[in-house]
Write an enzyme that holds these catalytic residues in place. Structure first.
Site, PDB file in Angstrom:
ATOM      1  N   ASP A  33       0.611  -1.029   0.313  1.00 55.23           N
ATOM      2  CA  ASP A  33      -0.107  -0.368  -0.455  1.00 55.23           C
ATOM      3  C   ASP A  33       0.616   1.392   0.067  1.00 55.23           C
ATOM      4  O   ASP A  33       1.724   1.204   0.532  1.00 55.23           O
ATOM      5  CB  ASP A  33      -0.928  -0.313   1.703  1.00 55.23           C
ATOM      6  CG  ASP A  33      -2.091   1.169   1.163  1.00 55.23           C
ATOM      7  OD1 ASP A  33      -1.625   2.127   1.286  1.00 55.23           O
ATOM      8  OD2 ASP A  33      -3.289   0.435   1.419  1.00 55.23           O
ATOM      9  N   ILE A  60       1.943   0.505  -6.576  1.00 55.72           N
ATOM     10  CA  ILE A  60       2.079  -0.098  -7.454  1.00 55.72           C
ATOM     11  C   ILE A  60       2.684   0.199  -8.890  1.00 55.72           C
ATOM     12  O   ILE A  60       2.322  -1.005  -9.769  1.00 55.72           O
ATOM     13  CB  ILE A  60       0.538  -0.732  -7.530  1.00 55.72           C
ATOM     14  CG1 ILE A  60      -0.366   0.308  -8.115  1.00 55.72           C
ATOM     15  CG2 ILE A  60       0.367  -1.196  -6.483  1.00 55.72           C
ATOM     16  CD1 ILE A  60      -1.221  -0.208  -8.292  1.00 55.72           C
ATOM     17  N   THR A 125     -15.354  -2.054 -10.151  1.00 60.11           N
ATOM     18  CA  THR A 125     -16.398  -1.584  -9.636  1.00 60.11           C
ATOM     19  C   THR A 125     -17.679  -2.165 -10.669  1.00 60.11           C
ATOM     20  O   THR A 125     -17.629  -1.401 -11.763  1.00 60.11           O
ATOM     21  CB  THR A 125     -16.562  -0.226  -9.740  1.00 60.11           C
ATOM     22  OG1 THR A 125     -17.411   0.711  -9.257  1.00 60.11           O
ATOM     23  CG2 THR A 125     -15.733   0.864 -11.098  1.00 60.11           C
ATOM     24  N   ASP A 126     -19.074  -1.598 -10.352  1.00 61.97           N
ATOM     25  CA  ASP A 126     -20.425  -1.505 -11.331  1.00 61.97           C
ATOM     26  C   ASP A 126     -20.159  -0.266 -11.679  1.00 61.97           C
ATOM     27  O   ASP A 126     -21.094  -0.402 -12.924  1.00 61.97           O
ATOM     28  CB  ASP A 126     -21.932  -1.923 -10.502  1.00 61.97           C
ATOM     29  CG  ASP A 126     -21.128  -0.474  -9.290  1.00 61.97           C
ATOM     30  OD1 ASP A 126     -21.209   0.288  -9.258  1.00 61.97           O
ATOM     31  OD2 ASP A 126     -22.898  -0.992  -8.636  1.00 61.97           O
ATOM     32  N   GLU A 127     -19.170   1.063 -11.556  1.00 63.05           N
ATOM     33  CA  GLU A 127     -19.650   1.943 -12.410  1.00 63.05           C
ATOM     34  C   GLU A 127     -19.186   1.670 -13.517  1.00 63.05           C
ATOM     35  O   GLU A 127     -19.059   3.059 -14.316  1.00 63.05           O
ATOM     36  CB  GLU A 127     -18.865   2.924 -11.704  1.00 63.05           C
ATOM     37  CG  GLU A 127     -19.322   2.888 -10.244  1.00 63.05           C
ATOM     38  CD  GLU A 127     -18.925   4.536  -9.624  1.00 63.05           C
ATOM     39  OE1 GLU A 127     -18.376   5.766  -9.918  1.00 63.05           O
ATOM     40  OE2 GLU A 127     -18.572   4.352  -8.612  1.00 63.05           O
ATOM     41  N   TYR A 153     -12.748   8.644 -12.994  1.00 63.87           N
ATOM     42  CA  TYR A 153     -13.024   7.386 -12.413  1.00 63.87           C
ATOM     43  C   TYR A 153     -13.226   5.955 -13.102  1.00 63.87           C
ATOM     44  O   TYR A 153     -12.467   4.956 -13.095  1.00 63.87           O
ATOM     45  CB  TYR A 153     -13.121   7.858 -10.635  1.00 63.87           C
ATOM     46  CG  TYR A 153     -13.816   5.797  -9.657  1.00 63.87           C
ATOM     47  CD1 TYR A 153     -12.507   5.159 -10.152  1.00 63.87           C
ATOM     48  CD2 TYR A 153     -14.989   6.168  -9.606  1.00 63.87           C
ATOM     49  CE1 TYR A 153     -12.981   4.700  -9.056  1.00 63.87           C
ATOM     50  CE2 TYR A 153     -15.545   4.694  -9.452  1.00 63.87           C
ATOM     51  CZ  TYR A 153     -13.848   3.395  -9.061  1.00 63.87           C
ATOM     52  OH  TYR A 153     -13.895   3.096  -8.009  1.00 63.87           O
ATOM     53  N   LYS A 157     -11.166   2.908 -14.302  1.00 64.71           N
ATOM     54  CA  LYS A 157     -11.680   1.267 -14.380  1.00 64.71           C
ATOM     55  C   LYS A 157     -11.528   0.319 -15.338  1.00 64.71           C
ATOM     56  O   LYS A 157     -11.413  -0.280 -15.434  1.00 64.71           O
ATOM     57  CB  LYS A 157     -12.279   1.793 -13.028  1.00 64.71           C
ATOM     58  CG  LYS A 157     -11.654   2.099 -11.640  1.00 64.71           C
ATOM     59  CD  LYS A 157     -11.293   0.872 -11.021  1.00 64.71           C
ATOM     60  CE  LYS A 157     -10.894  -0.035  -9.849  1.00 64.71           C
ATOM     61  NZ  LYS A 157     -10.185  -1.421  -9.814  1.00 64.71           N
ATOM     62  N   GLY A 278     -22.054  14.659 -14.647  1.00 63.02           N
ATOM     63  CA  GLY A 278     -22.481  12.944 -14.800  1.00 63.02           C
ATOM     64  C   GLY A 278     -23.155  11.966 -13.846  1.00 63.02           C
ATOM     65  O   GLY A 278     -22.496  11.326 -14.179  1.00 63.02           O
TER      66      GLY A 278
END
Length: 329
Positions: A33, A60, A125-127, A153, A157, A278
């Site tokens: 992290d 990362i 994510t479902d986004e 964002y 993803k 949005g």
């Protein structure tokens, strides 16, 4: 079994580490992290000295450091939670999201290719699916729903998801992806809706709600999410995507009112603010595939989970109080 958990000092990552320590006590967990504002080393303090746990502070995106860790540990699995995840912050500064969420994912998978891995799991994510209309409660996101992002964002993803699947097809990397609905529960950084409303209400501060508060989210208790990921990384089919949803759809305004009621605070604290650019209207996941293939179903109803979450914040003020001193939007 050795598992590298990236972003393990964050909300879902830390809950996953605690879940795995309890469910698979013989596993060796390495937490990688960067400790950005949303990562809290204090969360992991209780297990920091355990023999089967190691914490590594690193980014990362730092290829040299990631490769060095793989050389030292030779992990069997990687579960990637590391991500910039706040939509408002992505609108203000998209480049950080592209760097961490896409480039960082590529670095991790390159390390997996170089040093070998049994499974690379991408927590998404479902986004990435965009949103659903409020007047069509019959519609749900499935694994075959086209990607249709709304924010920097969610775009970052979705880009990472596509990259993961490309590494599977091109290089044969053994990957899985899970796309979850909105999580809630302990150790949630207090800039997100539920912890922000709890901490603000406790201080009798205004409770800012976007637009009219009509936006609907499908809420998933974080421990249920951790159980689902555990199933996917051990029993999920390589190259597959699994949607993880809570079947707990709630309007944002109703959640804020519920928190007020639970804490004995007046609804007059609710303040409607200019809507987010949005802003997605409704998220709703169909988890049929993970139920049929792996036997998973959410165990925590929202009415129960929100009470547990509120009680956790009441009992752990020493955890979240210092976080309020950090920079917030």
């Amino acid at each position: 079994m050795k598992i590298i958990v990236t972003g393990g000092a964050g909300f879902i990552g830390s809950n996953f580490i605690f879940y795995m320590r309890k469910t698979h006590p013989d596993y060796h967990i390495i937490c990688l992290d960067k400790l950005t504002y949303a990562g809290n080393i204090e969360t992991l303090r209780p297990i920091m000295n355990e023999p089967h746990f190691r914490f590594v502070k690193e980014d990362i995106c730092n290829r040299e450091a990631v490769y060095r860790l793989f050389e030292e540990e030779h992990p069997d699995m990687v579960v990637n939670f590391a991500a910039e995840s706040h939509v408002d912050r992505s609108i203000l500064n998209p480049s950080v999201f592209l760097e961490t969420n896409i480039i960082g994912t590529g670095v991790l998978m390159d390390a997996c290719r170089k040093y070998g891995i049994q499974r690379y799991h991408q927590v998404s994510t479902d986004e990435v699916y965009g949103d659903l209309p409020l007047d069509r409660p019959d519609l749900f996101f499935t694994e075959t729903t086209p990607l249709h992002t709304s924010s920097p964002y969610s775009s970052s993803k979705a880009g990472a998801d596509l990259l993961v699947m490309a590494y599977h097809r091109t290089y044969g990397l053994p990957v899985t992806i899970s796309r979850c609905s909105n999580n809630y529960g302990p150790y949630h950084f207090p800039e997100k809706l539920i912890p922000l409303m709890i901490t603000n209400a406790l201080a009798d501060k205004p409770l800012p709600v976007y637009g009219k508060g009509e936006n609907i989210r499908d809420w998933l208790y974080v421990e249920d999410h951790c159980h689902a990921i555990d199933l996917v990384i051990h029993k999920g089919k390589v190259g597959e995507v699994y949607n993880i949803g809570g079947h707990n759809e709630m309007r944002n305004l109703d959640i804020v009112k519920l928190i007020c009621k639970e804490l004995g605070k007046p609804e007059s604290l609710i303040t409607f603010v200019t809507d987010r650019k949005g802003h997605d209207m409704r998220y709703a996941i169909d988890p049929t595939k993970i139920h049929n293939d792996l036997g998973w179903l959410p165990q925590t109803k929202f009415a129960v989970g929100i009470k547990k979450t509120i009680q956790w914040y009441l009992a752990n003020e020493t955890w979240w109080r210092p976080l309020l001193q950090r920079s917030m939007i």
